[in-house]
Design an enzyme around this catalytic site. Structure first.
Site, PDB file in Angstrom:
ATOM      1  N   LYS A   1       0.865  -1.174   0.000  1.00  0.00           N
ATOM      2  CA  LYS A   1       0.000   0.000   0.000  1.00  0.00           C
ATOM      3  C   LYS A   1       0.907   1.231   0.000  1.00  0.00           C
ATOM      4  CE  LYS A   1      -4.440   1.155   0.568  1.00  0.00           C
ATOM      5  NZ  LYS A   1      -5.656   0.483   0.088  1.00  0.00           N
TER       6      LYS A   1
ATOM      7  N   GLY B   1     -20.662   6.546   5.638  1.00  0.00           N
ATOM      8  CA  GLY B   1     -19.825   6.912   4.490  1.00  0.00           C
ATOM      9  C   GLY B   1     -20.555   6.609   3.199  1.00  0.00           C
TER      10      GLY B   1
ATOM     11  N   GLY C   1     -19.487   7.565  -0.014  1.00  0.00           N
ATOM     12  CA  GLY C   1     -18.612   7.855  -1.144  1.00  0.00           C
ATOM     13  C   GLY C   1     -18.761   6.788  -2.213  1.00  0.00           C
TER      14      GLY C   1
ATOM     15  N   VAL D   1     -17.709   3.689  -2.440  1.00  0.00           N
ATOM     16  CA  VAL D   1     -18.114   2.348  -1.992  1.00  0.00           C
ATOM     17  C   VAL D   1     -19.485   2.388  -1.291  1.00  0.00           C
ATOM     18  CG1 VAL D   1     -17.526   0.435  -0.451  1.00  0.00           C
ATOM     19  CG2 VAL D   1     -15.756   1.503  -1.828  1.00  0.00           C
TER      20      VAL D   1
HETATM   21  P1  NAD Z   1     -14.526   7.826  -0.765  1.00  0.00           P
HETATM   22  O1  NAD Z   1     -13.539   8.892  -0.463  1.00  0.00           O
HETATM   23  O2  NAD Z   1     -15.182   7.809  -2.102  1.00  0.00           O
HETATM   24  O3  NAD Z   1     -15.697   7.855   0.325  1.00  0.00           O
HETATM   25  C1  NAD Z   1     -15.487   7.887   1.695  1.00  0.00           C
HETATM   26  C2  NAD Z   1     -16.618   8.712   2.289  1.00  0.00           C
HETATM   27  O4  NAD Z   1     -16.586   8.577   3.715  1.00  0.00           O
HETATM   28  C3  NAD Z   1     -16.540  10.200   1.966  1.00  0.00           C
HETATM   29  O5  NAD Z   1     -17.780  10.635   1.446  1.00  0.00           O
HETATM   30  C4  NAD Z   1     -16.240  10.835   3.336  1.00  0.00           C
HETATM   31  O6  NAD Z   1     -16.806  12.133   3.466  1.00  0.00           O
HETATM   32  C5  NAD Z   1     -16.891   9.856   4.259  1.00  0.00           C
HETATM   33  N1  NAD Z   1     -16.440   9.858   5.656  1.00  0.00           N
HETATM   34  C6  NAD Z   1     -15.180   9.985   6.142  1.00  0.00           C
HETATM   35  N2  NAD Z   1     -15.197   9.883   7.494  1.00  0.00           N
HETATM   36  C7  NAD Z   1     -16.485   9.688   7.854  1.00  0.00           C
HETATM   37  C8  NAD Z   1     -17.137   9.496   9.104  1.00  0.00           C
HETATM   38  N3  NAD Z   1     -16.458   9.483  10.262  1.00  0.00           N
HETATM   39  N4  NAD Z   1     -18.471   9.291   9.102  1.00  0.00           N
HETATM   40  C9  NAD Z   1     -19.182   9.292   7.954  1.00  0.00           C
HETATM   41  N5  NAD Z   1     -18.596   9.471   6.733  1.00  0.00           N
HETATM   42  C10 NAD Z   1     -17.271   9.673   6.689  1.00  0.00           C
HETATM   43  O7  NAD Z   1     -13.779   6.446  -0.459  1.00  0.00           O
HETATM   44  P2  NAD Z   1     -14.235   4.973  -0.913  1.00  0.00           P
HETATM   45  O8  NAD Z   1     -13.468   4.594  -2.124  1.00  0.00           O
HETATM   46  O9  NAD Z   1     -15.712   4.903  -0.927  1.00  0.00           O
HETATM   47  O10 NAD Z   1     -13.650   4.099   0.278  1.00  0.00           O
HETATM   48  C11 NAD Z   1     -14.344   3.954   1.509  1.00  0.00           C
HETATM   49  C12 NAD Z   1     -13.641   2.920   2.374  1.00  0.00           C
HETATM   50  O11 NAD Z   1     -13.601   1.683   1.685  1.00  0.00           O
HETATM   51  C13 NAD Z   1     -12.179   3.255   2.725  1.00  0.00           C
HETATM   52  O12 NAD Z   1     -11.883   2.747   4.015  1.00  0.00           O
HETATM   53  C14 NAD Z   1     -11.391   2.471   1.701  1.00  0.00           C
HETATM   54  O13 NAD Z   1     -10.081   2.172   2.140  1.00  0.00           O
HETATM   55  C15 NAD Z   1     -12.256   1.221   1.611  1.00  0.00           C
HETATM   56  N6  NAD Z   1     -12.070   0.473   0.368  1.00  0.00           N
HETATM   57  C16 NAD Z   1     -12.282   1.091  -0.822  1.00  0.00           C
HETATM   58  C17 NAD Z   1     -12.141   0.344  -1.968  1.00  0.00           C
HETATM   59  C18 NAD Z   1     -12.414   0.944  -3.326  1.00  0.00           C
HETATM   60  O14 NAD Z   1     -12.433   0.172  -4.304  1.00  0.00           O
HETATM   61  N7  NAD Z   1     -12.664   2.228  -3.442  1.00  0.00           N
HETATM   62  C19 NAD Z   1     -11.747  -1.010  -1.911  1.00  0.00           C
HETATM   63  C20 NAD Z   1     -11.569  -1.604  -0.651  1.00  0.00           C
HETATM   64  C21 NAD Z   1     -11.730  -0.834   0.478  1.00  0.00           C
END
Ligand code: NAD
Length: 354
Positions: free
Chosen positions: A81, A183, A185, A187
């Site tokens: 990572k 969250g 976003g 995912v």
């Molecule tokens: P993203 O940045 O698109 O979305 C994350 C969202 O969480 C944002 O909207 C942010 O404002 C919100 N957020 C942050 N802290 C918060 C809190 N305390 N309470 C509520 N909302 C909060 O990121 P993503 O790609 O959706 O990833 C989300 C999680 O999934 C991360 O932990 C990431 O490591 C994990 N993940 C993502 C992927 C991927 O393919 N994108 C794969 C595996 C794991």
């Protein structure tokens, strides 16, 4: 000062590299946990950390998580990572991304990167201008897998939530199942849309309140404040924000039967897994349920190395295996009395030869 290799999160990582490029302002850490099964694969996070030790902790924990995730997903990849330490304004320039890509290239293929929080397909396209050790690149056509792994991660989590609901609540559909999503976003938003389609009753929360509100209006869902979502009465609590929300206090507040979501490193510490089990809450180990994205980017990467496009059906087949793996963990957990996170960790450690 304590040496980082004596920190609790250092787990005999094969390589931890600090990358500095004063010209572009880049500061990054690339952590390779294990290359036992193949090149270390895992995304790049772009984040503003209050302290640099938080960035190191993230790099160490997330890269170990990737070793476990790739092994459990049956991929021929090790775990790594990268984190780029953003300034407070989250200034990101092409020069900075190029400097980061040059560092990936210098590792000669030991580390293969892709998107994570704060990094887009456009950023990965810039990375690809300087190194071949990259995936998650935009693709043309609906039959070809690739690009942003978020939607594939969301689809895998959706399958995983359905498996947990079947296992714990004996229901084959999400119709009427109450899901609280932390969250919204890439995912969390994807999970919400898929669950809504199947008739789940959703409560959405994001620190970006407008984002949660907009999605709630689209899906006819409720919203909760960011500091209230963990206490919402529901069947499934789905953490899809940043990690470590399942700590002593967070677990005490939960009012759910299942925790199943995509955030990496949901458990603040590994003893929080047994704590969930003691409360009778079924836990879907994060790195097993959220493997959809890495399945997509890895198959994309391997196909590109063979000079062909990645068939989206191959990715779908990979995602369809997530429920079976979770079932295996839960069955072993119930037979042995060991919590699901510890069962999964032991399986993953065996697979990476530790
Ligand atoms: P993203 O940045 O698109 O979305 C994350 C969202 O969480 C944002 O909207 C942010 O404002 C919100 N957020 C942050 N802290 C918060 C809190 N305390 N309470 C509520 N909302 C909060 O990121 P993503 O790609 O959706 O990833 C989300 C999680 O999934 C991360 O932990 C990431 O490591 C994990 N993940 C993502 C992927 C991927 O393919 N994108 C794969 C595996 C794991």
């Amino acid at each position: 000062m304590t040496a980082f290799w004596t920190e609790a999160d250092y787990d005999d990582h094969e390589l931890v590299q600090l990358v500095r490029d004063p010209a572009s302002g880049l500061t990054a850490i690339i952590a390779i946990h294990s290359t036992h099964l193949g090149p270390a694969a895992g995304g790049t996070r772009f984040w503003h950390y209050a302290e640099s030790k938080d960035a190191m902790r993230d790099a160490l924990r997330l890269s170990r998580g990737m070793s476990y995730k790739n092994a459990m997903a049956g991929l021929p990849m090790g775990g790594g990572k990268a984190v780029i330490l953003a300034d407070e304004a989250k200034t990101k320039t092409p020069q900075m991304i190029h400097a980061f890509a040059d560092a990936v290239e210098r590792l000669g293929g030991r580390y293969v990167t892709a998107e994570d929080v704060g990094i887009s397909e456009a950023d990965m396209t810039l990375v690809a201008e300087r190194t071949q050790y990259v995936s998650g690149l935009p693709v043309d056509g609906d039959d070809t897998a690739g690009g942003d792994p978020g939607p594939f991660t969301a689809m895998g989590i959706f399958h995983g939530i359905k498996a947990a609901v079947r296992h714990k609540l004996g229901k084959d559909s999400l119709e009427g199942v109450r899901i609280a999503i932390q969250g919204t976003g890439s995912v969390g938003g994807g999970v919400a849309r898929l669950a809504a389609k199947e008739g789940a009753i959703l409560t959405l929360s994001d620190i970006n309140e407008d984002r949660a509100q907009e999605l709630a209006e689209e899906l006819g869902a409720d919203t909760a404040a960011a500091d209230a979502i963990m206490s919402v009465a529901c069947d499934v609590f789905s953490p899809n924000a940043l990690g470590a929300t399942l700590d002593d206090e967070g677990i005490a507040r939960l009012d759910c039967a299942i925790v199943a979501g995509g955030a990496n490193n949901q458990l603040a510490r590994e003893h929080h897994g047994p704590m969930l089990a003691e409360r009778g809450i079924l836990y879907a180990p994060d790195y097993v349920i959220n493997a959809g994205g890495i399945i997509s980017v890895t198959l994309e990467y391997l196909a590109r190395n063979e000079g062909k496009p990645c068939d989206i059906n191959e990715v779908r087949k990979g995602l369809a295996q997530i429920p079976g793996r979770l079932e295996e963990i839960w069955r072993e957990s119930e037979a042995s009395g060991v919590s699901p996170n510890r069962v999964a960790d032991a399986m993953a450690q065996r697979l990476i030869g530790r």
